[in-house]
Design a protein around this motif. Structure first.
Motif, PDB file in Angstrom:
ATOM      1  N   THR A  54       0.827  -1.217   0.000  1.00 37.79           N
ATOM      2  CA  THR A  54       0.000   0.000   0.000  1.00 37.79           C
ATOM      3  C   THR A  54       0.856   1.260   0.000  1.00 37.79           C
ATOM      4  N   ASP A  55       1.998   1.231   0.682  1.00 37.67           N
ATOM      5  CA  ASP A  55       2.891   2.395   0.693  1.00 37.67           C
ATOM      6  C   ASP A  55       3.417   2.698  -0.708  1.00 37.67           C
ATOM      7  N   ASP A  56       3.707   1.652  -1.483  1.00 40.77           N
ATOM      8  CA  ASP A  56       4.182   1.839  -2.856  1.00 40.77           C
ATOM      9  C   ASP A  56       3.102   2.474  -3.723  1.00 40.77           C
ATOM     10  N   VAL A  57       1.861   2.047  -3.532  1.00 36.99           N
ATOM     11  CA  VAL A  57       0.752   2.612  -4.305  1.00 36.99           C
ATOM     12  C   VAL A  57       0.554   4.081  -3.938  1.00 36.99           C
ATOM     13  N   GLU A  58       0.606   4.384  -2.659  1.00 38.21           N
ATOM     14  CA  GLU A  58       0.504   5.783  -2.221  1.00 38.21           C
ATOM     15  C   GLU A  58       1.592   6.630  -2.875  1.00 38.21           C
ATOM     16  N   ARG A  59       2.828   6.140  -2.876  1.00 34.04           N
ATOM     17  CA  ARG A  59       3.950   6.874  -3.442  1.00 34.04           C
ATOM     18  C   ARG A  59       3.751   7.120  -4.942  1.00 34.04           C
ATOM     19  N   LEU A  60       3.307   6.109  -5.662  1.00 33.92           N
ATOM     20  CA  LEU A  60       3.072   6.262  -7.095  1.00 33.92           C
ATOM     21  C   LEU A  60       2.025   7.335  -7.376  1.00 33.92           C
ATOM     22  N   ILE A  61       0.946   7.313  -6.612  1.00 36.27           N
ATOM     23  CA  ILE A  61      -0.117   8.304  -6.807  1.00 36.27           C
ATOM     24  C   ILE A  61       0.395   9.699  -6.473  1.00 36.27           C
ATOM     25  N   ALA A 114      -0.681  15.865  -4.447  1.00 37.13           N
ATOM     26  CA  ALA A 114      -1.655  14.852  -4.024  1.00 37.13           C
ATOM     27  C   ALA A 114      -1.275  14.258  -2.672  1.00 37.13           C
ATOM     28  N   ARG A 115      -2.323  13.906  -1.917  1.00 34.41           N
ATOM     29  CA  ARG A 115      -2.186  13.118  -0.692  1.00 34.41           C
ATOM     30  C   ARG A 115      -3.013  11.862  -0.907  1.00 34.41           C
ATOM     31  N   ALA A 116      -2.401  10.719  -0.734  1.00 35.59           N
ATOM     32  CA  ALA A 116      -3.105   9.458  -0.956  1.00 35.59           C
ATOM     33  C   ALA A 116      -3.037   8.594   0.291  1.00 35.59           C
ATOM     34  N   THR A 117      -4.162   7.951   0.589  1.00 35.15           N
ATOM     35  CA  THR A 117      -4.226   6.959   1.651  1.00 35.15           C
ATOM     36  C   THR A 117      -4.747   5.682   1.013  1.00 35.15           C
ATOM     37  N   ASP A 175      -3.681   6.798 -14.460  1.00 37.82           N
ATOM     38  CA  ASP A 175      -2.501   7.191 -15.223  1.00 37.82           C
ATOM     39  C   ASP A 175      -1.266   7.256 -14.329  1.00 37.82           C
ATOM     40  N   ALA A 176      -1.439   7.747 -13.107  1.00 36.15           N
ATOM     41  CA  ALA A 176      -0.318   7.816 -12.165  1.00 36.15           C
ATOM     42  C   ALA A 176       0.187   6.413 -11.810  1.00 36.15           C
ATOM     43  N   LEU A 177      -0.725   5.455 -11.771  1.00 33.16           N
ATOM     44  CA  LEU A 177      -0.350   4.080 -11.434  1.00 33.16           C
ATOM     45  C   LEU A 177       0.209   3.321 -12.634  1.00 33.16           C
ATOM     46  N   GLY A 178      -0.085   3.814 -13.825  1.00 31.82           N
ATOM     47  CA  GLY A 178       0.469   3.229 -15.045  1.00 31.82           C
ATOM     48  C   GLY A 178       0.214   1.740 -15.177  1.00 31.82           C
ATOM     49  N   GLU A 179       1.263   1.019 -15.553  1.00 29.17           N
ATOM     50  CA  GLU A 179       1.154  -0.416 -15.827  1.00 29.17           C
ATOM     51  C   GLU A 179       0.788  -1.230 -14.591  1.00 29.17           C
ATOM     52  N   MET A 206      -1.670  -0.931 -12.778  1.00 26.65           N
ATOM     53  CA  MET A 206      -3.116  -1.210 -12.777  1.00 26.65           C
ATOM     54  C   MET A 206      -3.435  -2.518 -13.486  1.00 26.65           C
ATOM     55  N   THR A 207      -2.578  -2.953 -14.385  1.00 29.67           N
ATOM     56  CA  THR A 207      -2.847  -4.203 -15.097  1.00 29.67           C
ATOM     57  C   THR A 207      -1.957  -5.350 -14.632  1.00 29.67           C
ATOM     58  N   THR A 208      -0.870  -5.030 -13.914  1.00 25.53           N
ATOM     59  CA  THR A 208       0.037  -6.098 -13.519  1.00 25.53           C
ATOM     60  C   THR A 208       0.014  -6.411 -12.026  1.00 25.53           C
ATOM     61  N   ASP A 209      -0.151  -5.396 -11.173  1.00 25.34           N
ATOM     62  CA  ASP A 209      -0.013  -5.600  -9.736  1.00 25.34           C
ATOM     63  C   ASP A 209      -1.286  -5.365  -8.930  1.00 25.34           C
ATOM     64  N   ILE A 210      -2.212  -4.616  -9.486  1.00 22.38           N
ATOM     65  CA  ILE A 210      -3.425  -4.256  -8.753  1.00 22.38           C
ATOM     66  C   ILE A 210      -4.620  -4.864  -9.476  1.00 22.38           C
ATOM     67  N   HIS A 211      -5.332  -5.715  -8.773  1.00 19.60           N
ATOM     68  CA  HIS A 211      -6.493  -6.365  -9.376  1.00 19.60           C
ATOM     69  C   HIS A 211      -7.712  -5.440  -9.379  1.00 19.60           C
ATOM     70  N   ALA A 212      -7.930  -4.755  -8.273  1.00 17.91           N
ATOM     71  CA  ALA A 212      -9.092  -3.870  -8.152  1.00 17.91           C
ATOM     72  C   ALA A 212      -8.726  -2.696  -7.255  1.00 17.91           C
ATOM     73  N   LEU A 213      -9.267  -1.511  -7.596  1.00 18.17           N
ATOM     74  CA  LEU A 213      -8.986  -0.313  -6.824  1.00 18.17           C
ATOM     75  C   LEU A 213     -10.274   0.476  -6.643  1.00 18.17           C
ATOM     76  N   GLU A 214     -10.704   0.595  -5.387  1.00 17.62           N
ATOM     77  CA  GLU A 214     -11.858   1.434  -5.053  1.00 17.62           C
ATOM     78  C   GLU A 214     -11.332   2.845  -4.830  1.00 17.62           C
ATOM     79  N   LEU A 215     -11.829   3.796  -5.588  1.00 20.61           N
ATOM     80  CA  LEU A 215     -11.306   5.159  -5.517  1.00 20.61           C
ATOM     81  C   LEU A 215     -12.304   6.139  -4.936  1.00 20.61           C
TER      82      LEU A 215
END
Length: 85
Positions: free
Chosen positions: A3-10, A17-20, A56-60, A62-71
């Motif tokens: 989750t920390d990596d996803v926050e950093r990417l965003i 941006a601030r992401a949790t 777009d911030a998460l790039g690839e 979204m298709t390789t490492d993240i199955h689903a993302l509730e935004l």
């Protein structure tokens, strides 16, 4: 993906941006994440385009490492009003 990596990417991909990011279905489910993103770049932007900016911030990832993302996306003013409820 951590989750920390996803926050950093965003946060790196969206200006000011601030992401949790949390695991949407609990700590044992690595594939389903939930993110709350606050950024002034969302001002005047339709919701669908706000979400596209995050994807777009998460790039690839979204298709390789993240199955689903509730935004949940907010401008800083919207977030302050939401938290104040």
């Amino acid at each position: 993906m951590d989750t920390d990596d996803v926050e950093r990417l965003i946060e790196d991909g969206l200006e000011d941006a601030r992401a949790t990011v949390t695991r949407a279905r609990g700590e044992h489910d690595d594939d389903h994440l939930a993110a709350t993103v606050v950024s002034p770049t969302f001002e005047g932007v339709p919701l669908v385009q706000q979400h596209q900016q995050v994807y777009d911030a998460l790039g690839e990832h979204m298709t390789t490492d993240i199955h689903a993302l509730e935004l949940s996306t907010y401008t800083p003013e919207e977030y302050d009003a939401h938290v104040g409820e």
